[in-house]
Scaffold this motif. Sequence first.
Motif, PDB file in Angstrom:
ATOM      1  N   VAL A  62       0.849  -1.194   0.000  1.00 43.67           N
ATOM      2  CA  VAL A  62       0.000   0.000   0.000  1.00 43.67           C
ATOM      3  C   VAL A  62       0.884   1.243   0.000  1.00 43.67           C
ATOM      4  CG1 VAL A  62      -0.206   0.071   2.552  1.00 43.67           C
ATOM      5  CG2 VAL A  62      -1.933   1.187   1.131  1.00 43.67           C
ATOM      6  N   THR A  63       0.479   2.231  -0.794  1.00 44.44           N
ATOM      7  CA  THR A  63       1.154   3.522  -0.736  1.00 44.44           C
ATOM      8  C   THR A  63       0.522   4.349   0.383  1.00 44.44           C
ATOM      9  OG1 THR A  63      -0.343   4.213  -2.495  1.00 44.44           O
ATOM     10  CG2 THR A  63       1.916   3.707  -3.133  1.00 44.44           C
ATOM     11  N   LEU A  64       1.375   4.912   1.227  1.00 37.43           N
ATOM     12  CA  LEU A  64       0.948   5.882   2.247  1.00 37.43           C
ATOM     13  C   LEU A  64       1.574   7.194   1.793  1.00 37.43           C
ATOM     14  CD1 LEU A  64       1.560   3.485   5.236  1.00 37.43           C
ATOM     15  CD2 LEU A  64      -0.650   4.168   4.296  1.00 37.43           C
ATOM     16  N   THR A  65       0.764   8.023   1.170  1.00 35.14           N
ATOM     17  CA  THR A  65       1.336   9.041   0.281  1.00 35.14           C
ATOM     18  C   THR A  65       2.111  10.130   1.005  1.00 35.14           C
ATOM     19  OG1 THR A  65       0.867  10.331  -1.702  1.00 35.14           O
ATOM     20  CG2 THR A  65      -0.726  10.513   0.094  1.00 35.14           C
ATOM     21  N   ASN A  66       1.609  10.607   2.115  1.00 38.02           N
ATOM     22  CA  ASN A  66       2.284  11.612   2.949  1.00 38.02           C
ATOM     23  C   ASN A  66       1.338  11.958   4.085  1.00 38.02           C
ATOM     24  OD1 ASN A  66       0.497  13.872   2.114  1.00 38.02           O
ATOM     25  ND2 ASN A  66       1.596  13.753   0.175  1.00 38.02           N
ATOM     26  N   ASN A  67       1.828  12.685   5.054  1.00 39.10           N
ATOM     27  CA  ASN A  67       0.979  13.149   6.155  1.00 39.10           C
ATOM     28  C   ASN A  67       1.737  14.245   6.882  1.00 39.10           C
ATOM     29  OD1 ASN A  67      -0.644  13.612   8.355  1.00 39.10           O
ATOM     30  ND2 ASN A  67      -0.829  11.454   8.950  1.00 39.10           N
TER      31      ASN A  67
ATOM     32  N   SER B 244       5.602  11.308  -2.384  1.00 44.20           N
ATOM     33  CA  SER B 244       4.165  11.058  -2.469  1.00 44.20           C
ATOM     34  C   SER B 244       3.781   9.934  -3.425  1.00 44.20           C
ATOM     35  CB  SER B 244       3.433  12.354  -2.833  1.00 44.20           C
ATOM     36  OG  SER B 244       3.775  13.383  -1.943  1.00 44.20           O
ATOM     37  N   PRO B 245       4.203   8.700  -3.127  1.00 46.68           N
ATOM     38  CA  PRO B 245       3.727   7.559  -3.911  1.00 46.68           C
ATOM     39  C   PRO B 245       2.213   7.458  -3.796  1.00 46.68           C
ATOM     40  CG  PRO B 245       4.714   6.805  -1.848  1.00 46.68           C
ATOM     41  CD  PRO B 245       5.012   8.280  -1.960  1.00 46.68           C
ATOM     42  N   ASP B 246       1.547   7.162  -4.901  1.00 45.18           N
ATOM     43  CA  ASP B 246       0.081   7.158  -4.916  1.00 45.18           C
ATOM     44  C   ASP B 246      -0.398   5.950  -5.723  1.00 45.18           C
ATOM     45  OD1 ASP B 246      -2.611   7.665  -5.381  1.00 45.18           O
ATOM     46  OD2 ASP B 246      -2.371   9.812  -5.622  1.00 45.18           O
TER      47      ASP B 246
ATOM     48  N   LYS C 262       2.209  -8.817 -14.273  1.00 45.26           N
ATOM     49  CA  LYS C 262       2.036 -10.256 -14.039  1.00 45.26           C
ATOM     50  C   LYS C 262       3.334 -10.944 -13.644  1.00 45.26           C
ATOM     51  CE  LYS C 262       2.521 -11.805 -18.822  1.00 45.26           C
ATOM     52  NZ  LYS C 262       1.913 -12.548 -19.938  1.00 45.26           N
ATOM     53  N   ASP C 263       4.494 -10.295 -13.934  1.00 42.87           N
ATOM     54  CA  ASP C 263       5.781 -10.871 -13.535  1.00 42.87           C
ATOM     55  C   ASP C 263       6.193 -10.472 -12.119  1.00 42.87           C
ATOM     56  OD1 ASP C 263       6.049 -12.041 -16.041  1.00 42.87           O
ATOM     57  OD2 ASP C 263       7.116 -10.303 -16.861  1.00 42.87           O
ATOM     58  N   GLY C 264       5.434  -9.575 -11.498  1.00 40.88           N
ATOM     59  CA  GLY C 264       5.763  -9.163 -10.144  1.00 40.88           C
ATOM     60  C   GLY C 264       6.582  -7.892 -10.045  1.00 40.88           C
ATOM     61  N   ARG C 265       6.714  -7.148 -11.162  1.00 38.61           N
ATOM     62  CA  ARG C 265       7.310  -5.813 -11.034  1.00 38.61           C
ATOM     63  C   ARG C 265       6.296  -4.903 -10.357  1.00 38.61           C
ATOM     64  NH1 ARG C 265       7.807  -7.264 -16.009  1.00 38.61           N
ATOM     65  NH2 ARG C 265       9.829  -8.108 -16.593  1.00 38.61           N
ATOM     66  N   LEU C 266       6.781  -4.059  -9.459  1.00 31.35           N
ATOM     67  CA  LEU C 266       5.889  -3.143  -8.744  1.00 31.35           C
ATOM     68  C   LEU C 266       6.043  -1.745  -9.338  1.00 31.35           C
ATOM     69  CD1 LEU C 266       3.911  -2.689  -6.385  1.00 31.35           C
ATOM     70  CD2 LEU C 266       5.906  -2.102  -4.975  1.00 31.35           C
ATOM     71  N   TRP C 267       4.987  -1.252  -9.961  1.00 30.41           N
ATOM     72  CA  TRP C 267       5.001   0.070 -10.585  1.00 30.41           C
ATOM     73  C   TRP C 267       4.463   1.086  -9.598  1.00 30.41           C
ATOM     74  CZ3 TRP C 267       7.336   0.540 -15.297  1.00 30.41           C
ATOM     75  CH2 TRP C 267       7.596  -0.653 -15.980  1.00 30.41           C
ATOM     76  N   ILE C 268       5.207   2.174  -9.431  1.00 30.20           N
ATOM     77  CA  ILE C 268       4.903   3.193  -8.416  1.00 30.20           C
ATOM     78  C   ILE C 268       4.701   4.521  -9.123  1.00 30.20           C
ATOM     79  CG2 ILE C 268       5.784   4.418  -6.384  1.00 30.20           C
ATOM     80  CD1 ILE C 268       7.769   1.997  -6.039  1.00 30.20           C
ATOM     81  N   GLN C 269       3.551   5.153  -8.893  1.00 34.91           N
ATOM     82  CA  GLN C 269       3.254   6.434  -9.543  1.00 34.91           C
ATOM     83  C   GLN C 269       3.125   7.522  -8.484  1.00 34.91           C
ATOM     84  OE1 GLN C 269      -0.332   4.822 -11.259  1.00 34.91           O
ATOM     85  NE2 GLN C 269       0.624   4.606 -13.267  1.00 34.91           N
TER      86      GLN C 269
END
Length: 648
Positions: free
Chosen positions: A465-470, A540-542, A548-555
């Motif tokens: 899970v992304t926890l974007t900021n606080n 700020s990951p969101d 399907k190969d298990g790469r995790l894309w982060i925007q």
Amino acid sequence: MHKIHPLDSEDLATNTSENEHFQSIVQRAHSRRGFLKSGVGLSAALFLAGPLAAYAKTQDKGDTAQPPSLLGFQAIPISTDDTISVAAGYSASVFAPWGTPLFTDATSWKSDASDDAAAQARQVGDNHDGIHFFPINNSNNEGLLVINHEYTTVEDGDYTWLFGANGTLPWTADKTAKAMNAHGVSVIHIVRSQTGTWEIKLDSKYNRRITASTEMMLTGPAAGNDLMKTRADSSGTRVLGTLNNCGNGWTPWNTYLACEENFNTYFGTTSGTDTRNAAQKRYGLAAASTNYRWEEFIDRFDYVKEPNESNRFGWIVEIDPFNPTSTPKKRTALGRIKHENAAYTLASDQRIVIYMGDDQRDDYIYKFVSEGIYQEGGDNSALLDAGTLYVAKFNDGPTSEAYVGTGEWIALDKTANAILAADARFTNQAEVLIHTRLAADAVGATKMDRPEWVSVHPNNGDVYVTLTNNDKRTIADAANPRTANIYGQILRWREAQGDATATAFEWDIFVLAGNPVKHTDRSNLKSGSANITVDNTFNSPDGLGFDKDGRLWIQTDGKYNNTGDYEGQGNNQMLCADPVSKEIRRFFVGPKECEVTGITFTPDSKTMFINIQHPGEAGNSHWPDGGKSVPRSATIIITKDDGGVIGS
Ligand code: FEO
Ligand code: CA
Ligand code: CA
């Protein structure tokens, strides 16, 4: 020369081998909290081996025991330009921007955005966010692209771009209708031509605009409750429209889940009197006027005139894209929060489990476990109407064992949960669901740093899970370890014994985002965890999604001023992480003042679709059309020039 990162030294401060070390951490953590008896055991110890430290360790020691990296591309630098950039060997093109007609009789886009409400209803909506490609007959060349249109950019009652040359004033009924039609969801039939170019199949029977006025059904335990009834709907089961569809989900039975996030921002009053009750305040309805100004023309958006209308928003909406006359269904069993996205997994007994975040500072993470089981090829249409909604509690690890801990899922069930059973604010389960946030407050869930997207690893079921900021956090805890957290983190958990329906889990922090360009002293937590470098720094990951190969894309959806704490981070971007080594590389950068969000692929993973949302939100972009044009949110289609899998 690599300096020992403080998080490394903290985690590796023993002479035992790494596995022994972490196994002992987990055992001590368990015995303190009595988790051994719940069955969280050896697999968790392996999962937690090497929190935060793995990438630096691999680099330093050339650890050949690591599997080969999943990342097959060269990282790219930041950009502050009003354009998109992508890794070498890849191509990125703009597709279906705001205002694109879906039908041959629809009005063409006007570059000054002067189209009216009727035109907008037949065109692609604004501010693209969640997205999913549903292949037709498992084709890599034809399918339905479904896109959320989260909102339309507005500040202090002034719409930044929606009315273009016409401007916001005078405020009219038609402008209200245009704004409502810019919201919702687009279902778009797309086909790839022989030359490899994707095109919209105009007038396809599947093409559809769902807006803030489309008729929908309320289903599940809260449907028909008195709190759902309005003057227009005495049944409490029929509602017009969906609002603020942020991230998305999909189901194995080929339906789309649109997630209603900041629905509160559409409800205010022209009465001059603040009559909000405690629940309306907890959900953040406006005391007086709203930025969108719909309440001036449409009574149901005035909470004094129609107090229950806002209770009919904040849900997950299930849409069947293959049945264009189907009525979208708001699934109340999944709770009413500011839904970010919805990530499913199937438990071993085929119950469906859906993970969800509530994006607000100090709000919570949830999961829904269905009562019934998924039946491939069967009728799954009622599966999201009955089940148990849980909220997460993250227990602190011992202070010497930061960024690792155990957790539990607390059932928000009026009968089974003693706290809720005794709480007179909730007459029945329907009220628990309508006021999900109040119920979660009551049971002591852990206040998180703005939960955004959740994604489930396709092979091992770990949940990220992304926890974007606080930036308002004043008290740190293990899962949210920084006060005034401006950069955010990605946390992951593993359910006890790999069972998605379990009520216990173990977690660690995958990455603490940070900025070692600005904060060169790596004893400062603002520099980020060991897998953050001057070359991949972001805030700020969101958006978040596994391929399907298990790469995790982060925007990212963060600060893009490229100065001060954000120096060297540039425009918002998309990065890719290897979950094993924890290495992160920058793959894509968006244009000025946008966020990058939404992710989906063709079945072969050789075409990726993502979205650019709100380019020029502060008034300084002409992307993608250039010149003096109004900027437009759009989908981006990414392919690898050699025809390979994206990211490989
Ligand atoms: Fe719509 Fe929390 O992002
Ligand atoms: Ca988001
Ligand atoms: Ca965000």
